[in-house]
Design a protein around this motif. Structure first.
Motif, PDB file in Angstrom:
ATOM      1  N   GLU A   3      39.912 -10.598  10.142  1.00  0.00           N
ATOM      2  CA  GLU A   3      40.111  -9.982  11.240  1.00  0.00           C
ATOM      3  C   GLU A   3      39.801 -10.695  12.569  1.00  0.00           C
ATOM      4  OE1 GLU A   3      40.073  -5.177  13.540  1.00  0.00           O
ATOM      5  OE2 GLU A   3      38.666  -5.803  11.547  1.00  0.00           O
ATOM      6  N   SER A   4      40.662 -11.151  13.201  1.00  0.00           N
ATOM      7  CA  SER A   4      40.531 -12.080  14.517  1.00  0.00           C
ATOM      8  C   SER A   4      40.567 -11.290  15.578  1.00  0.00           C
ATOM      9  CB  SER A   4      41.546 -13.227  14.616  1.00  0.00           C
ATOM     10  OG  SER A   4      42.931 -12.655  14.863  1.00  0.00           O
ATOM     11  N   THR A   5      40.467 -11.842  16.924  1.00  0.00           N
ATOM     12  CA  THR A   5      40.717 -11.046  18.147  1.00  0.00           C
ATOM     13  C   THR A   5      41.805 -10.887  18.543  1.00  0.00           C
ATOM     14  OG1 THR A   5      40.607 -13.417  19.174  1.00  0.00           O
ATOM     15  CG2 THR A   5      38.540 -12.282  19.011  1.00  0.00           C
ATOM     16  N   LYS A  61      30.818 -17.135  19.668  1.00  0.00           N
ATOM     17  CA  LYS A  61      31.926 -16.795  18.823  1.00  0.00           C
ATOM     18  C   LYS A  61      31.934 -17.387  17.364  1.00  0.00           C
ATOM     19  CE  LYS A  61      34.783 -16.137  22.948  1.00  0.00           C
ATOM     20  NZ  LYS A  61      36.045 -16.517  23.581  1.00  0.00           N
ATOM     21  N   THR A  62      32.606 -17.041  16.477  1.00  0.00           N
ATOM     22  CA  THR A  62      32.609 -17.536  15.131  1.00  0.00           C
ATOM     23  C   THR A  62      34.133 -18.008  15.001  1.00  0.00           C
ATOM     24  OG1 THR A  62      31.227 -15.874  14.049  1.00  0.00           O
ATOM     25  CG2 THR A  62      32.453 -17.108  12.376  1.00  0.00           C
ATOM     26  N   LYS A  93      32.846   2.261   2.827  1.00  0.00           N
ATOM     27  CA  LYS A  93      33.715   2.234   3.967  1.00  0.00           C
ATOM     28  C   LYS A  93      32.987   1.626   5.086  1.00  0.00           C
ATOM     29  CE  LYS A  93      34.593   6.539   3.258  1.00  0.00           C
ATOM     30  NZ  LYS A  93      35.098   7.874   3.508  1.00  0.00           N
ATOM     31  N   PRO A  94      33.585   1.171   6.381  1.00  0.00           N
ATOM     32  CA  PRO A  94      35.065   0.873   6.410  1.00  0.00           C
ATOM     33  C   PRO A  94      35.148  -0.577   5.408  1.00  0.00           C
ATOM     34  CG  PRO A  94      33.683   0.197   8.221  1.00  0.00           C
ATOM     35  CD  PRO A  94      32.924   0.771   7.712  1.00  0.00           C
ATOM     36  N   LEU A  95      36.476  -0.375   4.956  1.00  0.00           N
ATOM     37  CA  LEU A  95      36.719  -1.371   4.022  1.00  0.00           C
ATOM     38  C   LEU A  95      36.869  -2.893   4.800  1.00  0.00           C
ATOM     39  CD1 LEU A  95      39.982   0.082   2.332  1.00  0.00           C
ATOM     40  CD2 LEU A  95      37.575   0.242   1.638  1.00  0.00           C
ATOM     41  N   ASP A  96      36.175  -3.758   3.881  1.00  0.00           N
ATOM     42  CA  ASP A  96      36.312  -4.913   4.206  1.00  0.00           C
ATOM     43  C   ASP A  96      37.546  -5.968   3.721  1.00  0.00           C
ATOM     44  OD1 ASP A  96      35.258  -8.221   3.424  1.00  0.00           O
ATOM     45  OD2 ASP A  96      34.316  -7.448   5.250  1.00  0.00           O
ATOM     46  N   LEU A  97      38.414  -6.566   4.779  1.00  0.00           N
ATOM     47  CA  LEU A  97      39.357  -7.424   4.211  1.00  0.00           C
ATOM     48  C   LEU A  97      39.272  -8.251   3.103  1.00  0.00           C
ATOM     49  CD1 LEU A  97      41.583  -7.627   7.349  1.00  0.00           C
ATOM     50  CD2 LEU A  97      42.245  -6.474   5.440  1.00  0.00           C
ATOM     51  N   MET A  98      38.214  -8.916   3.399  1.00  0.00           N
ATOM     52  CA  MET A  98      37.931 -10.201   2.281  1.00  0.00           C
ATOM     53  C   MET A  98      37.332  -9.515   0.789  1.00  0.00           C
ATOM     54  SD  MET A  98      36.393 -13.074   4.383  1.00  0.00           S
ATOM     55  CE  MET A  98      36.509 -14.626   3.036  1.00  0.00           C
ATOM     56  N   ARG A  99      36.591  -8.388   1.044  1.00  0.00           N
ATOM     57  CA  ARG A  99      36.448  -7.819  -0.290  1.00  0.00           C
ATOM     58  C   ARG A  99      37.481  -7.044  -0.788  1.00  0.00           C
ATOM     59  NH1 ARG A  99      35.238  -5.857  -4.154  1.00  0.00           N
ATOM     60  NH2 ARG A  99      33.714  -5.224  -5.409  1.00  0.00           N
ATOM     61  N   LEU A 100      38.343  -6.424  -0.072  1.00  0.00           N
ATOM     62  CA  LEU A 100      39.447  -5.853  -0.638  1.00  0.00           C
ATOM     63  C   LEU A 100      40.398  -6.862  -1.477  1.00  0.00           C
ATOM     64  CD1 LEU A 100      40.803  -3.090  -0.520  1.00  0.00           C
ATOM     65  CD2 LEU A 100      41.856  -3.957   1.399  1.00  0.00           C
ATOM     66  N   GLN A 101      40.426  -8.248  -1.048  1.00  0.00           N
ATOM     67  CA  GLN A 101      41.156  -9.237  -1.924  1.00  0.00           C
ATOM     68  C   GLN A 101      40.686  -9.159  -3.320  1.00  0.00           C
ATOM     69  OE1 GLN A 101      43.586 -11.863  -0.914  1.00  0.00           O
ATOM     70  NE2 GLN A 101      43.656 -11.997  -2.989  1.00  0.00           N
ATOM     71  N   LYS A 102      39.201  -9.355  -3.349  1.00  0.00           N
ATOM     72  CA  LYS A 102      38.708  -9.024  -4.806  1.00  0.00           C
ATOM     73  C   LYS A 102      39.206  -8.224  -5.574  1.00  0.00           C
ATOM     74  CE  LYS A 102      34.622 -11.968  -3.902  1.00  0.00           C
ATOM     75  NZ  LYS A 102      33.149 -12.146  -4.076  1.00  0.00           N
ATOM     76  N   THR A 103      39.260  -6.727  -4.912  1.00  0.00           N
ATOM     77  CA  THR A 103      39.906  -5.823  -5.591  1.00  0.00           C
ATOM     78  C   THR A 103      41.373  -5.736  -6.222  1.00  0.00           C
ATOM     79  OG1 THR A 103      38.363  -3.935  -4.108  1.00  0.00           O
ATOM     80  CG2 THR A 103      40.251  -3.154  -5.505  1.00  0.00           C
ATOM     81  N   THR A 158      39.470 -17.850  15.804  1.00  0.00           N
ATOM     82  CA  THR A 158      38.279 -16.834  16.269  1.00  0.00           C
ATOM     83  C   THR A 158      38.130 -15.734  15.676  1.00  0.00           C
ATOM     84  OG1 THR A 158      38.020 -18.326  18.706  1.00  0.00           O
ATOM     85  CG2 THR A 158      36.903 -15.924  18.036  1.00  0.00           C
ATOM     86  N   VAL A 159      37.019 -15.543  14.738  1.00  0.00           N
ATOM     87  CA  VAL A 159      37.154 -14.199  13.826  1.00  0.00           C
ATOM     88  C   VAL A 159      35.781 -13.296  14.549  1.00  0.00           C
ATOM     89  CG1 VAL A 159      38.389 -15.079  12.060  1.00  0.00           C
ATOM     90  CG2 VAL A 159      35.804 -15.266  12.206  1.00  0.00           C
ATOM     91  N   LYS A 160      35.873 -12.108  13.832  1.00  0.00           N
ATOM     92  CA  LYS A 160      34.888 -10.996  14.366  1.00  0.00           C
ATOM     93  C   LYS A 160      33.895 -11.129  13.509  1.00  0.00           C
ATOM     94  CE  LYS A 160      38.009  -7.878  16.617  1.00  0.00           C
ATOM     95  NZ  LYS A 160      38.570  -6.654  16.718  1.00  0.00           N
ATOM     96  N   ASN A 161      33.711 -11.671  12.421  1.00  0.00           N
ATOM     97  CA  ASN A 161      32.585 -11.682  11.585  1.00  0.00           C
ATOM     98  C   ASN A 161      31.687 -12.460  11.938  1.00  0.00           C
ATOM     99  OD1 ASN A 161      35.386 -12.009   9.976  1.00  0.00           O
ATOM    100  ND2 ASN A 161      34.020 -10.611   8.805  1.00  0.00           N
ATOM    101  N   SER A 162      30.384 -12.051  11.619  1.00  0.00           N
ATOM    102  CA  SER A 162      28.987 -13.388  11.917  1.00  0.00           C
ATOM    103  C   SER A 162      29.119 -14.195  10.905  1.00  0.00           C
ATOM    104  CB  SER A 162      27.944 -12.489  11.873  1.00  0.00           C
ATOM    105  OG  SER A 162      27.551 -12.179  10.325  1.00  0.00           O
ATOM    106  N   LEU A 163      28.484 -15.195  11.181  1.00  0.00           N
ATOM    107  CA  LEU A 163      28.281 -16.402  10.393  1.00  0.00           C
ATOM    108  C   LEU A 163      27.602 -16.137   8.806  1.00  0.00           C
ATOM    109  CD1 LEU A 163      29.506 -19.211  10.802  1.00  0.00           C
ATOM    110  CD2 LEU A 163      27.049 -20.053  10.969  1.00  0.00           C
TER     111      LEU A 163
END
Length: 246
Positions: A137-139, A159-160, A106-116, A170-175
């Protein structure tokens, strides 16, 4: 992306975390199929009253623990799959003694949740959709992006940005985070500020009087390739089946 029609139970005693998990899981599951519980009494009430397809279990609860809930599911509800949730990654080793479908921090990561959810569908013998879409998750909220639609990803002006053929996000994740997340989709970090899909590379050539390199993508974009990454890129392309003529 079509949401899954299934019953999911999320167990967590922290209201803020519980709501955040529910919000992210609702990206993949229809709202009416999501149930929540914050203590052992409500957990038992829900599990005994209706069948659940998948249960997300917080491993640390004030009146019980995730392993006790998992043991109950194993014995009483053998068709129900479950996932352990925790803010402490070191608990992961012990959790696998209970053979969970997955283990998430936690907190859950959306992309990792896809694999679940992919693992859940595989466990039920369901054929996965031909086109995978990942929730980022975008702005401005959540956006759904298919890896095959991405031209390249870059870090610009702090910004990424993900560039697709007809749109950019534009998303909140780092590269660094996206490099790890997209590793399963054959993306390559060719420069400190760029991630590219190997399948879109048309050519790689010297630029700037041989001091640097550049990759040309199939839609015409020209992406810088650092000198340190040139050899790695060549090796990665070879693994993909690209033939180099000497």
């Amino acid at each position: 992306m079509k949401k899954r029609s299934m019953r999911v139970l999320i167990i967590d005693d922290e209201p803020v975390v519980l709501e955040e998990s529910r919000r992210k899981i609702s990206v993949y599951v229809e709202e009416e199929g999501i149930f929540t519980a914050s203590d052992s009494e409500s957990v038992m009430k829900i599990l005994s009253s209706m069948p659940m397809d998948l249960v997300f279990i917080d491993m640390q609860m004030p009146d019980t623990d995730g392993f006790s809930i998992a043991s109950y599911i194993q014995s009483a509800l053998p068709d129900t799959k479950y996932v352990f949730l925790t803010g402490h990654a070191e608990l992961g080793a012990k959790s696998y003694d209970y053979e969970p479908l997955d283990f998430l921090c936690k907190p859950l990561d959306l992309m990792r949740l896809q694999k679940t959810f992919d693992r859940f569908e595989k466990s039920r013998g369901k054929k996965l959709p031909g086109k995978t879409q990942l929730a980022l998750e975008s702005t401005a909220g959540f956006v759904l992006v298919a890896p095959e639609d991405i031209s390249y990803i870059t870090r610009e002006s702090r910004k990424t940005v993900i560039y697709c053929k007809d749109a950019s996000y534009t998303v909140k994740n780092s590269l660094d985070e996206l490099e790890a997340m997209f590793s399963d989709f054959n993306f390559f970090r060719c420069h400190q500020s760029y991630l590219i899909p190997l399948g879109r590379v048309v050519s790689v050539s010297a630029a700037g009087f041989g001091r640097t390199f550049q990759a040309v993508l199939d839609e015409g974009s020209i992406i810088p390739v650092s000198r340190q990454k040139y050899g790695e890129l060549r090796d990665a392309l070879k693994k993909q089946g690209t033939r180099f003529l000497s």
